[in-house]
Design a protein around this motif. Structure first.
Motif, PDB file in Angstrom:
ATOM      1  N   ALA A  86      24.554   6.962  13.390  1.00  0.00           N
ATOM      2  CA  ALA A  86      24.595   8.348  12.922  1.00  0.00           C
ATOM      3  C   ALA A  86      24.625   8.342  11.397  1.00  0.00           C
ATOM      4  CB  ALA A  86      25.815   9.060  13.486  1.00  0.00           C
ATOM      5  N   VAL A  87      23.592   8.919  10.789  1.00  0.00           N
ATOM      6  CA  VAL A  87      23.399   8.818   9.338  1.00  0.00           C
ATOM      7  C   VAL A  87      23.371  10.204   8.721  1.00  0.00           C
ATOM      8  CG1 VAL A  87      21.850   8.000   7.521  1.00  0.00           C
ATOM      9  CG2 VAL A  87      22.075   6.698   9.628  1.00  0.00           C
ATOM     10  N   ASP A  88      23.999  10.335   7.555  1.00  0.00           N
ATOM     11  CA  ASP A  88      23.941  11.588   6.812  1.00  0.00           C
ATOM     12  C   ASP A  88      24.020  11.283   5.317  1.00  0.00           C
ATOM     13  OD1 ASP A  88      24.369  14.724   7.763  1.00  0.00           O
ATOM     14  OD2 ASP A  88      24.953  14.355   5.685  1.00  0.00           O
ATOM     15  N   LEU A  89      23.377  12.140   4.521  1.00  0.00           N
ATOM     16  CA  LEU A  89      23.411  11.976   3.077  1.00  0.00           C
ATOM     17  C   LEU A  89      24.793  12.211   2.490  1.00  0.00           C
ATOM     18  CD1 LEU A  89      20.166  13.861   1.963  1.00  0.00           C
ATOM     19  CD2 LEU A  89      20.587  11.411   1.738  1.00  0.00           C
ATOM     20  N   SER A  90      25.585  13.061   3.133  1.00  0.00           N
ATOM     21  CA  SER A  90      26.853  13.510   2.560  1.00  0.00           C
ATOM     22  C   SER A  90      28.000  12.559   2.882  1.00  0.00           C
ATOM     23  CB  SER A  90      27.195  14.906   3.097  1.00  0.00           C
ATOM     24  OG  SER A  90      28.526  15.246   2.774  1.00  0.00           O
ATOM     25  N   PRO A  91      28.602  11.927   1.878  1.00  0.00           N
ATOM     26  CA  PRO A  91      29.764  11.083   2.128  1.00  0.00           C
ATOM     27  C   PRO A  91      30.927  11.862   2.753  1.00  0.00           C
ATOM     28  CG  PRO A  91      28.892  10.699  -0.072  1.00  0.00           C
ATOM     29  CD  PRO A  91      28.196  11.916   0.460  1.00  0.00           C
ATOM     30  N   ASN A  92      31.081  13.126   2.360  1.00  0.00           N
ATOM     31  CA  ASN A  92      32.194  13.910   2.896  1.00  0.00           C
ATOM     32  C   ASN A  92      32.001  14.245   4.370  1.00  0.00           C
ATOM     33  OD1 ASN A  92      34.075  14.165   0.756  1.00  0.00           O
ATOM     34  ND2 ASN A  92      32.741  15.642  -0.259  1.00  0.00           N
ATOM     35  N   LEU A  93      30.770  14.536   4.789  1.00  0.00           N
ATOM     36  CA  LEU A  93      30.529  14.796   6.204  1.00  0.00           C
ATOM     37  C   LEU A  93      30.704  13.524   7.019  1.00  0.00           C
ATOM     38  CD1 LEU A  93      27.487  17.257   6.175  1.00  0.00           C
ATOM     39  CD2 LEU A  93      29.920  17.778   6.401  1.00  0.00           C
ATOM     40  N   ILE A  94      30.288  12.391   6.488  1.00  0.00           N
ATOM     41  CA  ILE A  94      30.499  11.122   7.186  1.00  0.00           C
ATOM     42  C   ILE A  94      31.994  10.825   7.302  1.00  0.00           C
ATOM     43  CG2 ILE A  94      30.223   8.618   6.970  1.00  0.00           C
ATOM     44  CD1 ILE A  94      27.751  10.011   8.042  1.00  0.00           C
ATOM     45  N   ARG A  95      32.739  11.126   6.259  1.00  0.00           N
ATOM     46  CA  ARG A  95      34.196  10.931   6.328  1.00  0.00           C
ATOM     47  C   ARG A  95      34.803  11.786   7.432  1.00  0.00           C
ATOM     48  NH1 ARG A  95      37.870  14.175   4.594  1.00  0.00           N
ATOM     49  NH2 ARG A  95      36.426  15.296   3.215  1.00  0.00           N
ATOM     50  N   LEU A  96      34.394  13.050   7.517  1.00  0.00           N
ATOM     51  CA  LEU A  96      34.892  13.925   8.577  1.00  0.00           C
ATOM     52  C   LEU A  96      34.526  13.384   9.956  1.00  0.00           C
ATOM     53  CD1 LEU A  96      34.123  17.489   7.163  1.00  0.00           C
ATOM     54  CD2 LEU A  96      36.378  16.572   7.710  1.00  0.00           C
ATOM     55  N   ALA A  97      33.311  12.916  10.096  1.00  0.00           N
ATOM     56  CA  ALA A  97      32.872  12.377  11.389  1.00  0.00           C
ATOM     57  C   ALA A  97      33.721  11.181  11.794  1.00  0.00           C
ATOM     58  CB  ALA A  97      31.399  11.989  11.319  1.00  0.00           C
ATOM     59  N   ARG A  98      33.981  10.296  10.858  1.00  0.00           N
ATOM     60  CA  ARG A  98      34.793   9.114  11.176  1.00  0.00           C
ATOM     61  C   ARG A  98      36.217   9.492  11.556  1.00  0.00           C
ATOM     62  NH1 ARG A  98      32.490   5.711   6.033  1.00  0.00           N
ATOM     63  NH2 ARG A  98      30.690   4.752   7.078  1.00  0.00           N
ATOM     64  N   GLU A  99      36.731  10.539  10.926  1.00  0.00           N
ATOM     65  CA  GLU A  99      38.088  10.980  11.248  1.00  0.00           C
ATOM     66  C   GLU A  99      38.165  11.598  12.643  1.00  0.00           C
ATOM     67  OE1 GLU A  99      39.069  13.679   8.140  1.00  0.00           O
ATOM     68  OE2 GLU A  99      39.432  12.111   6.638  1.00  0.00           O
TER      69      GLU A  99
END
Length: 230
Positions: A86-99
């Motif tokens: 699962a890939v996204d440009l936004s580091p903040n959205l990736i952080r939310l996803a991991r949480e």
């Protein structure tokens, strides 16, 4: 693809500096405005549609969630047994996803990664799903993005785009009244027939056929899904 890179940079900046809080609420059970509630409902319906086009059992399949946001589609694919990147440009959205999302499920897993969904280093996949992640690009760039996705997919590519409708045009015109700092990157509508013609005319896509299509309209959410398969 200079215009692609410019749009990509604009999208990354918007989601990390302006929209991350709103996106966090939108993709959760938190209360939202009536307008955003229609967007939430529309996205849920579109996500269900795309998941419905994938095999019910994804055990052993490798899936790319291209532009994954906070990971809701990736989660469901992993629950079906898929090995999901699962890939996204936004580091903040990736952080939310991991949480929010565990990495491992009973028979599948999901790995969240910040980056460009077209990066060849991600490898090859059985299916690529791009839900509302190409809607800000113009038609030629969108076409090239689809070509890049098919080059790495063995069985299918599912992509959504903004259909060219009177209602969507009116909504975009209204959005231009807001201050520039509050605006999302502009959505670039494209006609379904035009997109299908572009696919059919490209020799690089000779092995691929356009299949099912579905339009989801819920208030302020209007998006159309297209299936490519071989």
């Amino acid at each position: 693809m200079e215009s692609y890179r410019a749009t990509r940079s604009q999208i990354e900046d918007y989601f990390d500096r302006t929209a991350v809080d709103a996106w966090s609420k939108l993709t959760s059970d938190a209360p939202v405005s009536r307008i955003r509630a229609t967007v939430r409902a529309g996205r849920e319906a579109m996500r269900d549609t795309l998941l419905g086009w994938l095999p019910a059992d994804l055990t052993g399949a490798r899936i790319l969630d291209a532009g994954c946001g906070t990971g809701m589609l990736a989660t469901e694919a992993a629950r079906r047994g898929g090995d999901v990147v699962a890939v996204d440009l936004s580091p903040n959205l990736i952080r939310l996803a991991r949480e929010r999302v565990p990495q491992r499920f009973e028979s599948g897993r999901v790995v969240f990664q910040e980056g460009d969904m077209l990066d060849p280093a991600l490898g090859d996949f059985d299916y690529v799903v791009a839900m509302d992640s190409v809607i800000h690009y113009n038609a030629p760039d969108m076409h090239e993005m689809i070509v890049a996705m098919t080059a790495r997919a063995r069985h299918g590519v599912l992509v959504t785009f903004a259909p060219r409708t009177m209602l969507l045009s009116l909504m975009h015109a209204t959005g231009r009244l807001f201050p520039r700092s509050d605006r999302a990157p502009q959505i670039k509508p494209v006609g379904d027939r035009r997109l299908r013609r572009m696919v059919a005319a490209d020799d690089r896509l000779a092995a691929w056929q356009t299949g099912r299509s579905a339009r989801i309209a819920r208030g302020f959410y209007i998006s159309q899904a297209l299936e490519l398969s071989r």
